[in-house]
Scaffold this motif. Sequence first.
Motif, PDB file in Angstrom:
ATOM      1  N   SER A  56       0.830  -1.218   0.000  1.00  0.00           N
ATOM      2  CA  SER A  56       0.000   0.000   0.000  1.00  0.00           C
ATOM      3  C   SER A  56       0.857   1.258   0.000  1.00  0.00           C
ATOM      4  N   GLU A  57       2.068   1.183   0.585  1.00  0.00           N
ATOM      5  CA  GLU A  57       2.941   2.364   0.610  1.00  0.00           C
ATOM      6  C   GLU A  57       3.336   2.774  -0.807  1.00  0.00           C
ATOM      7  N   PHE A  58       3.594   1.791  -1.684  1.00  0.00           N
ATOM      8  CA  PHE A  58       3.953   2.104  -3.069  1.00  0.00           C
ATOM      9  C   PHE A  58       2.767   2.741  -3.793  1.00  0.00           C
ATOM     10  N   ILE A  59       1.574   2.222  -3.533  1.00  0.00           N
ATOM     11  CA  ILE A  59       0.384   2.771  -4.192  1.00  0.00           C
ATOM     12  C   ILE A  59       0.141   4.214  -3.746  1.00  0.00           C
ATOM     13  N   LEU A  60       0.354   4.483  -2.449  1.00  0.00           N
ATOM     14  CA  LEU A  60       0.160   5.837  -1.926  1.00  0.00           C
ATOM     15  C   LEU A  60       1.146   6.807  -2.560  1.00  0.00           C
ATOM     16  N   VAL A  61       2.421   6.410  -2.648  1.00  0.00           N
ATOM     17  CA  VAL A  61       3.425   7.304  -3.242  1.00  0.00           C
ATOM     18  C   VAL A  61       3.145   7.501  -4.731  1.00  0.00           C
ATOM     19  N   ALA A  62       2.677   6.460  -5.426  1.00  0.00           N
ATOM     20  CA  ALA A  62       2.332   6.599  -6.842  1.00  0.00           C
ATOM     21  C   ALA A  62       1.214   7.626  -7.018  1.00  0.00           C
ATOM     22  N   ALA A  63       0.211   7.555  -6.143  1.00  0.00           N
ATOM     23  CA  ALA A  63      -0.882   8.531  -6.207  1.00  0.00           C
ATOM     24  C   ALA A  63      -0.378   9.937  -5.916  1.00  0.00           C
ATOM     25  N   THR A  64       0.563  10.055  -4.979  1.00  0.00           N
ATOM     26  CA  THR A  64       1.130  11.370  -4.639  1.00  0.00           C
ATOM     27  C   THR A  64       1.891  11.952  -5.826  1.00  0.00           C
ATOM     28  N   LEU A  65       2.677  11.112  -6.497  1.00  0.00           N
ATOM     29  CA  LEU A  65       3.420  11.584  -7.670  1.00  0.00           C
ATOM     30  C   LEU A  65       2.478  12.056  -8.775  1.00  0.00           C
ATOM     31  N   MET A  66       1.411  11.311  -8.996  1.00  0.00           N
ATOM     32  CA  MET A  66       0.457  11.699 -10.045  1.00  0.00           C
ATOM     33  C   MET A  66      -0.260  12.993  -9.666  1.00  0.00           C
ATOM     34  N   LYS A  69       2.194  15.779 -10.295  1.00  0.00           N
ATOM     35  CA  LYS A  69       2.312  15.987 -11.736  1.00  0.00           C
ATOM     36  C   LYS A  69       1.112  16.778 -12.266  1.00  0.00           C
ATOM     37  N   ALA A  70      -0.104  16.432 -11.784  1.00  0.00           N
ATOM     38  CA  ALA A  70      -1.306  17.146 -12.232  1.00  0.00           C
ATOM     39  C   ALA A  70      -1.269  18.606 -11.801  1.00  0.00           C
ATOM     40  N   LYS A  71      -0.809  18.883 -10.591  1.00  0.00           N
ATOM     41  CA  LYS A  71      -0.743  20.270 -10.103  1.00  0.00           C
ATOM     42  C   LYS A  71       0.226  21.095 -10.936  1.00  0.00           C
ATOM     43  N   MET A  72       1.346  20.460 -11.334  1.00  0.00           N
ATOM     44  CA  MET A  72       2.337  21.202 -12.113  1.00  0.00           C
ATOM     45  C   MET A  72       1.863  21.488 -13.533  1.00  0.00           C
ATOM     46  N   LEU A  73       0.896  20.691 -14.012  1.00  0.00           N
ATOM     47  CA  LEU A  73       0.351  20.928 -15.351  1.00  0.00           C
ATOM     48  C   LEU A  73      -0.743  21.999 -15.363  1.00  0.00           C
ATOM     49  N   LEU A  74      -1.278  22.308 -14.174  1.00  0.00           N
ATOM     50  CA  LEU A  74      -2.340  23.310 -14.114  1.00  0.00           C
ATOM     51  C   LEU A  74      -1.778  24.700 -14.426  1.00  0.00           C
ATOM     52  N   PRO A  75      -2.549  25.514 -15.163  1.00  0.00           N
ATOM     53  CA  PRO A  75      -2.042  26.864 -15.514  1.00  0.00           C
ATOM     54  C   PRO A  75      -1.974  27.798 -14.307  1.00  0.00           C
ATOM     55  N   ARG A  76      -2.825  27.562 -13.293  1.00  0.00           N
ATOM     56  CA  ARG A  76      -2.856  28.456 -12.141  1.00  0.00           C
ATOM     57  C   ARG A  76      -1.998  27.868 -11.025  1.00  0.00           C
ATOM     58  N   PRO A  77      -0.921  28.545 -10.636  1.00  0.00           N
ATOM     59  CA  PRO A  77      -0.063  28.030  -9.557  1.00  0.00           C
ATOM     60  C   PRO A  77      -0.735  28.180  -8.200  1.00  0.00           C
ATOM     61  N   THR A  78      -0.301  27.359  -7.229  1.00  0.00           N
ATOM     62  CA  THR A  78      -0.797  27.453  -5.856  1.00  0.00           C
ATOM     63  C   THR A  78       0.039  28.470  -5.102  1.00  0.00           C
ATOM     64  N   LEU A  79      -0.651  29.405  -4.392  1.00  0.00           N
ATOM     65  CA  LEU A  79       0.033  30.472  -3.655  1.00  0.00           C
ATOM     66  C   LEU A  79      -0.137  30.253  -2.162  1.00  0.00           C
TER      67      LEU A  79
END
Length: 252
Positions: A56-66, A69-79
């Motif tokens: 389950s630890e690998f699955i959790l980290v995989a979800a975190t990476l995805m 990745k999705a946040k970095m593709l968003l045009p609006r950055p998090t402030l």
Amino acid sequence: MSFEIKLPLFEGPFDLLLFFIQRDELDIHDIPIHQITKDFLDYMHHLEQMNVEVASEFILVAATLMRIKAKMLLPRPTLDDEGNEVDPREELVRHLLEYKKYKSVVEELANMENARSQKEARGNVVKELKKLAEGNNVEAELQNVDLYKLLRVYQSVLSRYEYEQKKPTHEVVQYPYSISVQRDFIMAKLVDSPKLSFEKLIAMEPNKIAVIFNFLSILDLLQMKKITMHLGEGFNNFWIEKIEEEEQLVGQ
């Protein structure tokens, strides 16, 4: 044509991430999230093809990476509250750095624990602990203790306690018998009763060690010609009888 895929097994997902970072000589503070996410998911897919259960630890980290990745593709950055842009990789990098620091010392600590477990406990432990507490700023050290470290220490102590409870114990029993003492004991009994059966002698001290010492003492007295032996029917019992001094002189 069949072929076999052999993959290294890692203790946890952070071990795998650090392996990718070291293999590709990546900057841990500026991780290319697209590349490392692809490598991480490929490794998990290979495990599934080999019918290896993914923890389950690998699955959790995989979800975190995805998610990163999705946040970095968003045009609006998090402030943050001050209006500064927040790097989605910041939390992951912090965990990796902390794990890397822990991993660098865990082997040394394990060797130290193994070496210490092979030593005998000393009697002045309390005195030494007081001396160490006086020479170190204990309060400052406690500020760096978090819940994870406390749980690791608790788990280690609990495992050590269970090991100590299950260790085999050996008890040495000192029996109050010797050949010379039992010879005197038998000769004293023959003064009260000129003829003594071995069964009666056993009944006086009915334990295995006493029986052995009494039998060896009888053999010794026979060799010294201080007693004589009469066998019973069926050889299930025998009687011993004291030889008087006159008989001993005649025998000599």
